[in-house]
Design a protein around this motif. Structure first.
Motif, PDB file in Angstrom:
ATOM      1  N   ALA A   1      80.160  92.003  16.197  1.00 10.62           N
ATOM      2  CA  ALA A   1      81.485  92.201  15.594  1.00 10.62           C
ATOM      3  C   ALA A   1      82.489  91.162  16.095  1.00 10.62           C
ATOM      4  CB  ALA A   1      81.977  93.613  15.886  1.00 10.62           C
ATOM      5  N   ASP A   2      82.204  90.532  17.239  1.00 10.10           N
ATOM      6  CA  ASP A   2      83.171  89.571  17.791  1.00 10.10           C
ATOM      7  C   ASP A   2      82.659  88.123  17.744  1.00 10.10           C
ATOM      8  OD1 ASP A   2      81.148  89.765  19.677  1.00 10.10           O
ATOM      9  OD2 ASP A   2      82.506  89.474  21.368  1.00 10.10           O
ATOM     10  N   LEU A   3      81.579  87.905  16.997  1.00  7.12           N
ATOM     11  CA  LEU A   3      80.996  86.557  17.000  1.00  7.12           C
ATOM     12  C   LEU A   3      81.963  85.515  16.426  1.00  7.12           C
ATOM     13  CD1 LEU A   3      78.506  84.725  17.495  1.00  7.12           C
ATOM     14  CD2 LEU A   3      77.824  85.221  15.151  1.00  7.12           C
ATOM     15  N   GLU A   4      82.089  84.420  17.156  1.00  8.59           N
ATOM     16  CA  GLU A   4      82.880  83.287  16.672  1.00  8.59           C
ATOM     17  C   GLU A   4      81.955  82.095  16.484  1.00  8.59           C
ATOM     18  OE1 GLU A   4      86.232  82.240  18.994  1.00  8.59           O
ATOM     19  OE2 GLU A   4      87.252  84.147  18.581  1.00  8.59           O
ATOM     20  N   ILE A   5      82.062  81.474  15.312  1.00 13.11           N
ATOM     21  CA  ILE A   5      81.320  80.227  15.068  1.00 13.11           C
ATOM     22  C   ILE A   5      82.335  79.181  14.632  1.00 13.11           C
ATOM     23  CG2 ILE A   5      79.454  79.107  13.801  1.00 13.11           C
ATOM     24  CD1 ILE A   5      78.323  81.908  13.194  1.00 13.11           C
ATOM     25  N   THR A   6      82.287  78.051  15.304  1.00 15.69           N
ATOM     26  CA  THR A   6      83.193  76.961  14.965  1.00 15.69           C
ATOM     27  C   THR A   6      82.353  75.760  14.549  1.00 15.69           C
ATOM     28  OG1 THR A   6      84.815  77.779  16.535  1.00 15.69           O
ATOM     29  CG2 THR A   6      85.046  75.482  15.842  1.00 15.69           C
ATOM     30  N   GLY A   7      82.701  75.180  13.417  1.00 13.19           N
ATOM     31  CA  GLY A   7      81.994  73.993  12.945  1.00 13.19           C
ATOM     32  C   GLY A   7      82.692  72.734  13.432  1.00 13.19           C
ATOM     33  N   VAL A   8      81.918  71.715  13.733  1.00 13.42           N
ATOM     34  CA  VAL A   8      82.496  70.412  14.095  1.00 13.42           C
ATOM     35  C   VAL A   8      82.062  69.422  13.016  1.00 13.42           C
ATOM     36  CG1 VAL A   8      82.617  68.577  15.822  1.00 13.42           C
ATOM     37  CG2 VAL A   8      82.321  70.971  16.551  1.00 13.42           C
ATOM     38  N   THR A   9      83.052  68.813  12.338  1.00 13.11           N
ATOM     39  CA  THR A   9      82.731  67.906  11.228  1.00 13.11           C
ATOM     40  C   THR A   9      82.207  66.574  11.762  1.00 13.11           C
ATOM     41  OG1 THR A   9      84.975  67.024  11.212  1.00 13.11           O
ATOM     42  CG2 THR A   9      84.543  68.904   9.763  1.00 13.11           C
ATOM     43  N   GLN A  10      81.698  65.744  10.871  1.00  7.11           N
ATOM     44  CA  GLN A  10      81.136  64.445  11.262  1.00  7.11           C
ATOM     45  C   GLN A  10      82.171  63.586  12.001  1.00  7.11           C
ATOM     46  OE1 GLN A  10      77.886  63.844  10.853  1.00  7.11           O
ATOM     47  NE2 GLN A  10      77.487  65.654   9.611  1.00  7.11           N
ATOM     48  N   ASP A  11      83.484  63.775  11.658  1.00  8.69           N
ATOM     49  CA  ASP A  11      84.514  62.986  12.347  1.00  8.69           C
ATOM     50  C   ASP A  11      85.164  63.765  13.504  1.00  8.69           C
ATOM     51  OD1 ASP A  11      85.945  64.763  10.842  1.00  8.69           O
ATOM     52  OD2 ASP A  11      86.956  63.268   9.598  1.00  8.69           O
ATOM     53  N   GLY A  12      84.493  64.833  13.957  1.00  9.18           N
ATOM     54  CA  GLY A  12      84.924  65.487  15.185  1.00  9.18           C
ATOM     55  C   GLY A  12      85.988  66.570  15.031  1.00  9.18           C
ATOM     56  N   ARG A  13      86.342  66.925  13.812  1.00 10.15           N
ATOM     57  CA  ARG A  13      87.334  67.967  13.579  1.00 10.15           C
ATOM     58  C   ARG A  13      86.692  69.351  13.735  1.00 10.15           C
ATOM     59  NH1 ARG A  13      89.256  69.451   8.573  1.00 10.15           N
ATOM     60  NH2 ARG A  13      87.710  68.022   7.692  1.00 10.15           N
ATOM     61  N   GLU A  14      87.425  70.302  14.369  1.00 10.68           N
ATOM     62  CA  GLU A  14      86.884  71.666  14.534  1.00 10.68           C
ATOM     63  C   GLU A  14      87.412  72.583  13.436  1.00 10.68           C
ATOM     64  OE1 GLU A  14      86.869  73.331  18.413  1.00 10.68           O
ATOM     65  OE2 GLU A  14      85.528  71.720  19.080  1.00 10.68           O
ATOM     66  N   VAL A  15      86.512  73.344  12.804  1.00 14.18           N
ATOM     67  CA  VAL A  15      86.888  74.233  11.697  1.00 14.18           C
ATOM     68  C   VAL A  15      86.316  75.622  11.983  1.00 14.18           C
ATOM     69  CG1 VAL A  15      86.626  74.657   9.205  1.00 14.18           C
ATOM     70  CG2 VAL A  15      86.728  72.302  10.063  1.00 14.18           C
ATOM     71  N   PRO A  16      87.161  76.680  11.990  1.00 18.00           N
ATOM     72  CA  PRO A  16      86.600  78.022  12.193  1.00 18.00           C
ATOM     73  C   PRO A  16      85.732  78.433  11.005  1.00 18.00           C
ATOM     74  CG  PRO A  16      88.981  78.139  11.818  1.00 18.00           C
ATOM     75  CD  PRO A  16      88.621  76.691  11.830  1.00 18.00           C
ATOM     76  N   VAL A  17      84.510  78.896  11.287  1.00 25.35           N
ATOM     77  CA  VAL A  17      83.577  79.330  10.227  1.00 25.35           C
ATOM     78  C   VAL A  17      83.461  80.847  10.245  1.00 25.35           C
ATOM     79  CG1 VAL A  17      81.191  79.201   9.404  1.00 25.35           C
ATOM     80  CG2 VAL A  17      82.294  77.152  10.340  1.00 25.35           C
ATOM     81  N   PHE A  18      83.228  81.412  11.430  1.00 27.00           N
ATOM     82  CA  PHE A  18      83.183  82.874  11.613  1.00 27.00           C
ATOM     83  C   PHE A  18      84.247  83.272  12.628  1.00 27.00           C
ATOM     84  CE2 PHE A  18      79.348  85.562  10.326  1.00 27.00           C
ATOM     85  CZ  PHE A  18      79.060  84.818   9.190  1.00 27.00           C
ATOM     86  N   ARG A  19      84.971  84.326  12.320  1.00 30.61           N
ATOM     87  CA  ARG A  19      85.831  84.971  13.307  1.00 30.61           C
ATOM     88  C   ARG A  19      85.600  86.469  13.154  1.00 30.61           C
ATOM     89  NH1 ARG A  19      85.735  80.742  15.169  1.00 30.61           N
ATOM     90  NH2 ARG A  19      87.406  79.306  15.737  1.00 30.61           N
ATOM     91  N   ASN A  20      85.566  87.190  14.266  1.00 30.13           N
ATOM     92  CA  ASN A  20      85.297  88.630  14.240  1.00 30.13           C
ATOM     93  C   ASN A  20      84.071  88.982  13.402  1.00 30.13           C
ATOM     94  OD1 ASN A  20      87.592  89.132  15.850  1.00 30.13           O
ATOM     95  ND2 ASN A  20      88.862  88.950  14.018  1.00 30.13           N
ATOM     96  N   GLY A  21      83.027  88.167  13.540  1.00 24.58           N
ATOM     97  CA  GLY A  21      81.754  88.491  12.911  1.00 24.58           C
ATOM     98  C   GLY A  21      81.642  88.197  11.434  1.00 24.58           C
ATOM     99  N   ASN A  22      82.715  87.675  10.795  1.00 20.58           N
ATOM    100  CA  ASN A  22      82.666  87.439   9.352  1.00 20.58           C
ATOM    101  C   ASN A  22      83.138  86.031   9.000  1.00 20.58           C
ATOM    102  OD1 ASN A  22      81.859  90.087   8.249  1.00 20.58           O
ATOM    103  ND2 ASN A  22      83.764  90.778   9.182  1.00 20.58           N
ATOM    104  N   PHE A  23      82.753  85.589   7.790  1.00 21.55           N
ATOM    105  CA  PHE A  23      83.215  84.291   7.301  1.00 21.55           C
ATOM    106  C   PHE A  23      84.739  84.227   7.287  1.00 21.55           C
ATOM    107  CE2 PHE A  23      79.004  83.697   5.314  1.00 21.55           C
ATOM    108  CZ  PHE A  23      78.805  82.351   5.610  1.00 21.55           C
ATOM    109  N   VAL A  24      85.275  83.070   7.673  1.00 19.51           N
ATOM    110  CA  VAL A  24      86.712  82.865   7.584  1.00 19.51           C
ATOM    111  C   VAL A  24      87.076  82.523   6.135  1.00 19.51           C
ATOM    112  CG1 VAL A  24      88.598  81.354   8.331  1.00 19.51           C
ATOM    113  CG2 VAL A  24      86.868  82.111   9.985  1.00 19.51           C
ATOM    114  N   PHE A  25      86.218  81.729   5.474  1.00 23.95           N
ATOM    115  CA  PHE A  25      86.565  81.300   4.109  1.00 23.95           C
ATOM    116  C   PHE A  25      85.834  82.124   3.058  1.00 23.95           C
ATOM    117  CE2 PHE A  25      82.663  78.906   4.591  1.00 23.95           C
ATOM    118  CZ  PHE A  25      82.782  78.196   5.781  1.00 23.95           C
TER     119      PHE A  25
END
Ligand code: ZN
Ligand code: ZN
Length: 410
Positions: A386-410
């Motif tokens: 329920a608390d899983l966080e996944i953060t993506g790092v783009t090819q140019d090094g930018r960090e983008v939240p993918v999962f917050r609180n166990g679910n997709f951000v987008f």
């Protein structure tokens, strides 16, 4: 007809129309436990309704499979009959549809010689290589679904009588597949569209890395190989028709780079492996390889599983599953990967799906060089919470939240 009988018929139609998207003139191969012959008949009827040329059925039986592993001559586990290879090769070559119906008792292979299991995996992996490659690159439509057997239902709901357990398991399976009495195909369409939306987002971001973290102790960085793509929900066959290889499915998945996983992975749900439930386990991973294993229960079986070959201690899948998916919310441990993998974000150790652009034209060496893991095994295990966080790092090094609180951000 009872309510359940109507829902079963609707489910069989869903399997044929959405699972396989069977086309007029196509052959259908059904692999089904003999105790579920009634469901195979419903699928065959729906297939002929859709214009199927011929339905071929291969019956399975838990008790006979177990008996073979216990009592057959030792040499048979290193060999696959040529007619078995012919069956698979000839049908897949002509573009037939392949349906596998599961209802296995999760304990049916408990206590059989793991070496026999391993050798039979190796020999069928070798003999059926062409066939398996055709399936994994979606040359033919295929679908894996499940129906209850009394033994499976009793294992999932030991507190209920077997009949009640069977009914309850039907209810859970139908709910997970969005079979609600009349709109199953449309419901599945909407669900598949939602998965495709997440797939598109992940492909547009084309992340270089994913960083996972939760309170259970998972803290891992996953490098994604160059040219990787995300899949999920539906695939497209060589003939150009979309189909859903897994019913149900919730996952959006790709492969990690073979040597690009580093950190700690902590399982959040038990894993049922050849009749043993493994609990409370975690892996320490360095440069893609599992270098340390711990399990509160079943550690020996787990160690054996990641040692069947070299690739078994590397990873072949990363999959994203929202914590609020119906299977997750049901809280039921199905003791069957088709359902349990859809309850949670997971990884798999072992063979990778070749989710690399142009993979079908690459040799095994080329695939390896691109970071695709090879193994005879592929075992999913759950790390979502329920608390899983996944953060993506783009090819140019930018960090983008993918999962917050166990679910997709987008
Ligand atoms: Zn998966
Ligand atoms: Zn998997």
């Amino acid at each position: 007809m009872t309510e359940l009988a109507k829902l079963k018929r609707e489910y069989a139609e869903l399997v044929i129309k959405s699972g396989l998207n069977l086309q007029p003139g196509q052959r259908l191969s059904i692999t089904c436990p003999v105790v579920n012959a009634d469901f195979a008949r419903l699928c065959a009827a729906a297939a002929y309704e859709a214009g199927c040329k011929e339905v071929l059925v291969r019956w399975r039986d838990d008790a006979l499979t177990r008996m073979k592993y216990l009592r057959a001559d030792d040499a048979v586990f290193d060999k696959v009959h040529s007619w078995e290879v012919d069956y698979c090769d000839i049908l897949s070559e002509e573009g037939a549809a392949f349906l596998t119906i599961h209802s296995e008792d999760p304990e049916s292979l408990r206590g059989v010689d793991p070496d026999r299991l391993r050798r039979s995996q190796i020999s069928s992996g070798r003999a059926l290589r062409t066939f398996r490659e055709r399936l994994s690159t979606f040359q033919c439509p295929w679908c894996v679904c499940a129906v209850p057997s009394l033994a499976w239902a009793a294992a999932v709901f030991p507190e209920l009588s077997v009949r009640e357990a069977e009914e309850r398991l039907w209810k859970e399976i139908l709910a997970a597949c969005r079979v609600d009495g009349g709109n199953a195909v449309q419901n599945w369409r909407n669900h598949a569209d939602e998965i495709r939306r997440h797939v598109r987002m992940m492909n547009e971001y084309n992340f270089k890395l994913l960083k996972y973290k939760n309170a259970a102790g998972t803290d891992v960085t996953v490098e994604l190989p160059e040219g990787h793509f995300w899949g999920g929900g539906e695939e497209r066959s060589a003939a150009g028709f979309t189909f859903s290889p897994n019913l149900p499915t919730e996952e959006v998945f790709t492969l990690p780079h073979r040597t690009g996983v580093n950190g700690m992975l902590v399982a959040t749900r038990p894993l049922s492996l050849n009749g043993t439930v493994i609990e409370g386990f975690r892996f320490t991973v360095k440069d893609g390889k599992i270098v340390e294993v711990h399990a509160d229960k079943g550690e020996k079986i787990l160690r054996d599983a990641i040692s069947v070959d070299e690739g078994a201690s590397y990873f072949g899948e990363v999959a994203l599953v929202p914590y609020d998916s119906p299977i997750s919310q049901s809280g039921v441990l199905f003791l069957n990967t088709l359902f349990d993998e859809n309850a949670s974000c997971h990884f798999a150790f072992g063979r990778a799906y070749p989710c690399i652009a142009g993979a079908e034209k690459m040799s095994e060496e080329e695939l390896k060089a691109r970071g695709v893991n090879m193994s005879i095994t592929h075992v999913d295990f759950m790390i979502g919470s329920a608390d899983l966080e996944i953060t993506g790092v783009t090819q140019d090094g930018r960090e983008v939240p993918v999962f917050r609180n166990g679910n997709f951000v987008f």
